[in-house]
Design an enzyme around this catalytic site. Structure first.
Site, PDB file in Angstrom:
ATOM      1  N   HIS A  83       0.438   5.068   1.488  1.00 29.34           N
ATOM      2  CA  HIS A  83      -0.228   6.144   2.542  1.00 29.34           C
ATOM      3  C   HIS A  83       0.499   7.400   2.750  1.00 29.34           C
ATOM      4  CE1 HIS A  83      -2.735   6.767   5.793  1.00 29.34           C
ATOM      5  NE2 HIS A  83      -1.946   7.155   6.446  1.00 29.34           N
ATOM      6  N   ASP A 119      -3.295   0.793   7.840  1.00 35.56           N
ATOM      7  CA  ASP A 119      -2.006   1.501   7.743  1.00 35.56           C
ATOM      8  C   ASP A 119      -0.979   1.189   8.696  1.00 35.56           C
ATOM      9  OD1 ASP A 119      -3.776   2.826   5.649  1.00 35.56           O
ATOM     10  OD2 ASP A 119      -4.462   4.196   7.093  1.00 35.56           O
ATOM     11  N   SER A 131       4.470   6.686   2.733  1.00 35.37           N
ATOM     12  CA  SER A 131       4.949   5.573   3.106  1.00 35.37           C
ATOM     13  C   SER A 131       4.654   4.554   2.189  1.00 35.37           C
ATOM     14  CB  SER A 131       4.902   5.144   4.504  1.00 35.37           C
ATOM     15  OG  SER A 131       4.940   5.964   5.291  1.00 35.37           O
ATOM     16  N   ASN A 167       0.818  -1.266   0.139  1.00 36.60           N
ATOM     17  CA  ASN A 167      -0.107   0.191   0.177  1.00 36.60           C
ATOM     18  C   ASN A 167       0.789   1.242  -0.087  1.00 36.60           C
ATOM     19  OD1 ASN A 167      -2.504   1.584   0.409  1.00 36.60           O
ATOM     20  ND2 ASN A 167      -2.016   1.853   2.392  1.00 36.60           N
TER      21      ASN A 167
HETATM   22  C1  GAR Z   1      -2.681   9.271  -2.559  1.00 32.30           C
HETATM   23  O1  GAR Z   1      -2.532  10.264  -1.925  1.00 32.30           O
HETATM   24  C2  GAR Z   1      -2.687   7.786  -1.825  1.00 32.30           C
HETATM   25  O2  GAR Z   1      -1.534   7.910  -0.814  1.00 32.30           O
HETATM   26  C3  GAR Z   1      -3.760   8.002  -0.871  1.00 32.30           C
HETATM   27  O3  GAR Z   1      -4.818   8.035  -1.848  1.00 32.30           O
HETATM   28  C4  GAR Z   1      -4.321   8.929  -2.864  1.00 32.30           C
HETATM   29  C5  GAR Z   1      -4.860   8.573  -3.951  1.00 32.30           C
HETATM   30  O4  GAR Z   1      -4.450   9.159  -5.236  1.00 32.30           O
HETATM   31  N1  GAR Z   1      -4.038   6.706  -0.079  1.00 32.30           N
HETATM   32  C6  GAR Z   1      -4.615   6.464   0.898  1.00 32.30           C
HETATM   33  O5  GAR Z   1      -5.022   7.440   1.561  1.00 32.30           O
HETATM   34  C7  GAR Z   1      -4.743   5.069   1.444  1.00 32.30           C
HETATM   35  N2  GAR Z   1      -4.604   5.274   3.012  1.00 32.30           N
HETATM   36  P1  GAR Z   1      -4.361   8.736  -6.501  1.00 32.30           P
HETATM   37  O6  GAR Z   1      -5.715   8.052  -6.845  1.00 32.30           O
HETATM   38  O7  GAR Z   1      -3.996  10.132  -7.439  1.00 32.30           O
HETATM   39  O8  GAR Z   1      -3.223   7.534  -6.775  1.00 32.30           O
END
Ligand code: GAR
Length: 229
Positions: free
Chosen positions: A116, A152, A143, A114
């Site tokens: 995060h 997470d 991370s 993942n």
């Molecule tokens: C990203 O910032 C990712 O790190 C976060 O969602 C966004 C997705 O953006 N993920 C989380 O918060 C997971 N806990 P994207 O769809 O443009 O990749």
């Protein structure tokens, strides 16, 4: 865990939204001819923007809506079955906004990764940029980690770091962090393709030749700028 570098590593990418991290992963495979097969891009939302982009790249896309299942357990069971059919070596969560339960995470232990948007273990959950600002931390980041049943949480593979500036808002932090997310997730995929990521028995990660797996935002650290290679 060491993959054989001569085989193509099969990955499934899970998204829930726009999918810019997914795009960074796909582009790394395409541009660098990584020995990686992106078997499918799967979303729990039919309206996830990233699905249309994935289709333009000729990738197989699938939707498995959590709304079609009565409980988290039922959704997890359906997702586990779907993923098993796709037979991935690794499942890469790229903005996949569903909590995965213990049965699924145990089933694919050491194979779900993942990204995060925080320097874990700080700020799990949602609204990480607002959490960082509220706590007054001076450094923020992202991370890439192996997924465990705890949200997470899990062995950290790489982190990206940015400073928190005096006038930052959650939106400016998110915007400055996003390219760093893309950089470290693409780097982790390179390491997966090389088969060089080892998950140790004590729950830490080791990558031979990479004693320090951090990416500092380019340009702000004239004295010391670590670049992942
Ligand atoms: C990203 O910032 C990712 O790190 C976060 O969602 C966004 C997705 O953006 N993920 C989380 O918060 C997971 N806990 P994207 O769809 O443009 O990749």
């Amino acid at each position: 865990m060491v993959q054989c570098a001569t085989n193509r590593v099969r990955v499934v990418i899970l998204i829930s939204g726009r999918g810019t991290n997914m795009q960074a992963l796909v582009r790394a495979v395409q541009d660098e001819h990584l020995p990686v097969e992106i078997v499918a891009v799967l979303s729990n939302r039919a309206d996830a923007g990233g699905l249309a982009w994935a289709q333009t790249q000729g990738l197989q896309t699938q939707v498995l809506s959590h709304r079609d299942h009565d409980s988290r357990t039922a959704f997890d069971a359906a997702l586990q079955a779907r993923l098993s059919e796709l037979a991935p070596d690794f499942i890469l969560l790229a903005g996949f906004m569903r909590v995965l339960g213990p049965e699924l995470t145990h089933h694919f232990a050491g194979r779900i990764i993942n990204i995060h948007p925080s320097l874990l273990p700080a700020f799990p959950g949602l609204h990480t940029h607002a959490q960082a600002l509220a706590q007054g931390v001076q450094w923020h980041g992202c991370s890439v980690h192996f997924v465990t049943p705890i949200l997470d949480h899990g062995p950290i593979i790489a982190q990206g770091v940015i400073p928190v500036l005096a006038n930052d808002t959650p939106d400016t932090l998110a915007a400055r962090l996003l390219p760093v997310e893309h950089a470290i997730y693409a780097q982790v995929l390179r390491w997966l393709a090389q088969g060089s990521i080892r998950l140790l028995a004590d729950g830490r990660v080791e990558i031979p030749g990479q004693p320090h797996r951090a990416w500092l935002e380019t340009g702000l650290y004239p004295q010391e700028h670590h670049e992942l290679t």
